[in-house]
Write an enzyme that holds these catalytic residues in place. Sequence first.
Site, short mmCIF file in Angstrom:
data_model
loop_
_atom_site.label_atom_id
_atom_site.label_comp_id
_atom_site.label_asym_id
_atom_site.label_seq_id
_atom_site.Cartn_x
_atom_site.Cartn_y
_atom_site.Cartn_z
CG PHE A 246 30.67 34.53 49.16
CD1 PHE A 246 30.80 33.25 49.69
CD2 PHE A 246 29.40 35.02 48.93
CE1 PHE A 246 29.68 32.48 49.97
CE2 PHE A 246 28.27 34.25 49.21
CZ PHE A 246 28.42 32.97 49.73
CG ASP B 146 32.25 40.45 52.46
OD1 ASP B 146 31.95 40.20 53.64
OD2 ASP B 146 31.70 39.88 51.49
CE1 TYR C 220 24.32 34.88 56.56
CE2 TYR C 220 22.85 36.76 56.38
CZ TYR C 220 23.78 35.91 55.82
OH TYR C 220 24.17 36.08 54.51
CE LYS C 221 28.72 34.62 56.63
NZ LYS C 221 28.09 33.43 56.07
NE ARG D 46 32.59 27.44 55.57
CZ ARG D 46 31.92 28.49 55.10
NH1 ARG D 46 32.56 29.44 54.44
NH2 ARG D 46 30.63 28.59 55.26
#
Length: 416
Positions: free
Chosen positions: A134, A211, A236-237, A385
């Site tokens: 990322f 990560d 927050y996911k 996605r």
Amino acid sequence: MTTESLRTATPSAAELDAADRLGAYRDRFVGSDDPSVLAYLDGNSLGRPPRSLPEKYAAFIRDQWGGRLIRGWDESWLELPLLLGDRIGRETLGAAPGQTVVADSTTVSLYKLVRTALELNAGRTEIVIDSGNFPTDRFVVEGIAHETGASIRWVHADPASGVTAADLEPVLGPDTAVVLLSHIAYRSGYVADIAGITALAHSHGALVVWDLCHSVGSVPIELDAWDVDFATGCTYKYLNGGPGSPAFLYVKTSLIGEARQPIWGWMGDHAPFDMADGYRPAESIRRFISGTPPVLGMLAMSEMLDLIAEVGIAAVREKSLQLTDYAIALYDERLAPLGVELSTPRDHAVRGSHVTFDHPAFRDMMGVLWNRGIIPDFRAPSGIRIGLSPLSTSFAEVEITIDAVQGLLTGVATEA
């Protein structure tokens, strides 16, 4: 096999939702009954808020912030980063108490952990990271290299999957200080072998930072058993902490005493209220706290942790695989014949909780889908996605999305 026979072989969304033993949990989230959102498949970027949150926030404002005022810090708030960190560790990370703390953002946590690892491995000058990671992870490493003079060794893995031990082996050596990798690849959904890769890095004397942004709360994790050195991830996911909710970071017990993170702050001091002249880090994981804990930002994720504890992470994983299996089955039936490419592994062992499909038309399609109340995600250069958050996503939402994409590709208006 004909398209019709494939369609017959694939169970309908209605059948799968009727048999889903976790289906009732969808009602525990705000917006699950919103008729303007036909399909929300972006929970791997921002999870829905638990339905219990409005009252929880109201009670906090009324009884704690409003009722206890500044006394709240002494009564509970100062310890909240540690208590919540232990809960995240227990319910989702396979981590014993005292190793996980909630603080800062993922970006800041990555910076702290990579810099800490560099200092612990003094004399070694190389940071290893994959070119498909990322952007935040790559940019943080580039900044640290610029700041410290360290060198970067890039791993170039198959973009349709992710980094394997075989990819990593050639770049490890006596100068490798730290390896930074993602447990689940943000684009393909590939699940890396944390235990095997960590053991390989250790055999070369390197430390590893993982990560966990796309895995925490969606797949079982065993940081202690896998001998992980450092890890961080957002909340927050799949932990549904809300936009901008603080990250967590994990440090293996055996490293805490010698680890010295680079952002020295009052809250990480061994005795902050002594107002001492010089900084002495706390003896515990508290030493990784720098600034004032974001108390309001921690409230939401505690509700999701309650749900995960109630259901169990194994059941969450089972539902995740059922959802992604269904998405891939519908892809085979309805999108593959239209030239769409599957960019996610089919193998359960190396598939996370999102699926990516690629087609040149997808970039221009996103606005149309969102306007229809169908909300997947887009990842450049050409990927749709779909993030399948197991407790808040239905099989019907998957079918609605695949059918809409099929209709747009074929030029047929799909009735939602």
